[in-house]
Design a protein around this motif. Structure first.
Motif: not given
Length: 236
Positions: A137-148, A150-161
Motif C-alpha cells: 500500500y502507499a501514502a502520497e503527499m504533495v507540498l508547494t514552495a517558493e510561492n508556488g 516549486v512542487k514536492l510530491t512524495q510516495f511512501i511504499l509499504s513493503m513486506p520486509d
C-alpha cells in the motif's frame, strides 16, 4: 545503520510536453531530534544516497554521490508529530501539514497541498511495476514552495520486509510512477527525483521547478525533504 540502494534522477521535458498530470509545524520532540542526529552520525557523510543515479529524459548518466553533514551540533526539525503506535499502518497523516524545516544553516518551508492513502499501489503505478516489487500500500503527499514555483510530491511504499524495500529502491524509476494532474509544476523546467529505503518502506521524492527557478533551489528542497521523511520513518 545505512540506507543502501538510494537513487536519484531528473526528468527532461523537451518542447514543453508536461508530465501527466495547518499551520506550520515544528517537532519539538526530543526523541526525534536525538534520533535524527544519531542517524546523521551513523551515516558518516558518505552512505545516504551515495549509490545515486541520475537520468535526463530517461537516459542514464554518470552517478553523482552525495552526502550529508556529519556534525553532531545540528538540531534538525522534522515533519513527524510523534511516534505512531507500535505496528500502526503508515498514513500520510503521520507527516501532513506545512513543512517548517531547519538543519544547521538550512531553513526551508513548504505549504501543505494534499495527501492520500492508497490501499494498494495500483493507483500510483504503471504496468504493475511497484506491486511486482512487493508494494502493499502507499501514502502520497504533495507540498508547494517558493510561492508556488516549486512542487514536492512524495510516495511512501509499504513493503513486506527490509530486504524487499532495499531491492525496490534500487529498481524503481520515475517511469514506474503514475502521477496525478496537479502534482507537478505544469510545464516544469527542472524535474528531479530520489528513491531510498527506510526500514520496510521505500520513499520516493519528486521535485519540479517552474521556468526561472534555479536548479540548486529545486535540488535543495528535494534533498532535505527526502532525508527528513526517510529519517522520520526509520524511527517509527
Amino acid at each position: 545503520m545505512t540506507f543502501p540502494g538510494a537513487q536519484q534522477g531528473q526528468w527532461g521535458q523537451p518542447y514543453g510536453a508536461p508530465l501527466p498530470p495547518k499551520p506550520p509545524r515544528k517537532s519539538g520532540a526530543a526523541w526525534l531530534v536525538v534520533a535524527l542526529v544519531a542517524v546523521i552520525g551513523l551515516l558518516g557523510g558518505t552512505v545516504l544516497l551515495v549509490a545515486s543515479r541520475d537520468g535526463v529524459a530517461g537516459v542514464a548518466i554518470a552517478a553523482e554521490p552525495t552526502s550529508l553533514p556529519t556534525t553532531t551540533s545540528l538540531t534538525p526539525t522534522t515533519t513527524a508529530k510523534k511516534p505512531p503506535a507500535q505496528g500502526a499502518r503508515l498514513s500520510y497523516t503521520d507527516y501532513d501539514g506545512n513543512w517548517d524545516y531547519k538543519m544547521g544553516s538550512v531553513e526551508l518551508r513548504a505549504t501543505w497541498v494534499e495527501g492520500r492513502d492508497h490501499t494498494t499501489c495500483a493507483p500510483i503505478e504503471k504496468d504493475g511495476k511497484l506491486s511486482s516489487l512487493g508494494c502493499q500500500y502507499a501514502a502520497e503527499m504533495v507540498l508547494t514552495a517558493e510561492n508556488g514555483t516549486v512542487k514536492l510530491t512524495q510516495f511512501i511504499l509499504s513493503m513486506p520486509d527490509a530486504a524487499s524495500a532495499k531491492t525496490a529502491a534500487e529498481k524503481i524509476t520515475d517511469a514506474d510512477l503514475k502521477l496525478r494532474p496537479g502534482t507537478t509544476i505544469d510545464k516544469f523546467e527542472t524535474g528531479k527525483w530520489r528513491a531510498g529505503d527506510s526500514s520496510t518502506y521505500v520513499v520516493i521524492t519528486l521535485a519540479t521547478g517552474a521556468p526561472g527557478v534555479a536548479v540548486p533551489v529545486v535540488e535543495k528542497y528535494l534533498k532535505h525533504r527526502h532525508v527528513d521523511i526517510v529519517s522520520a520513518i526509520l524511527f517509527r
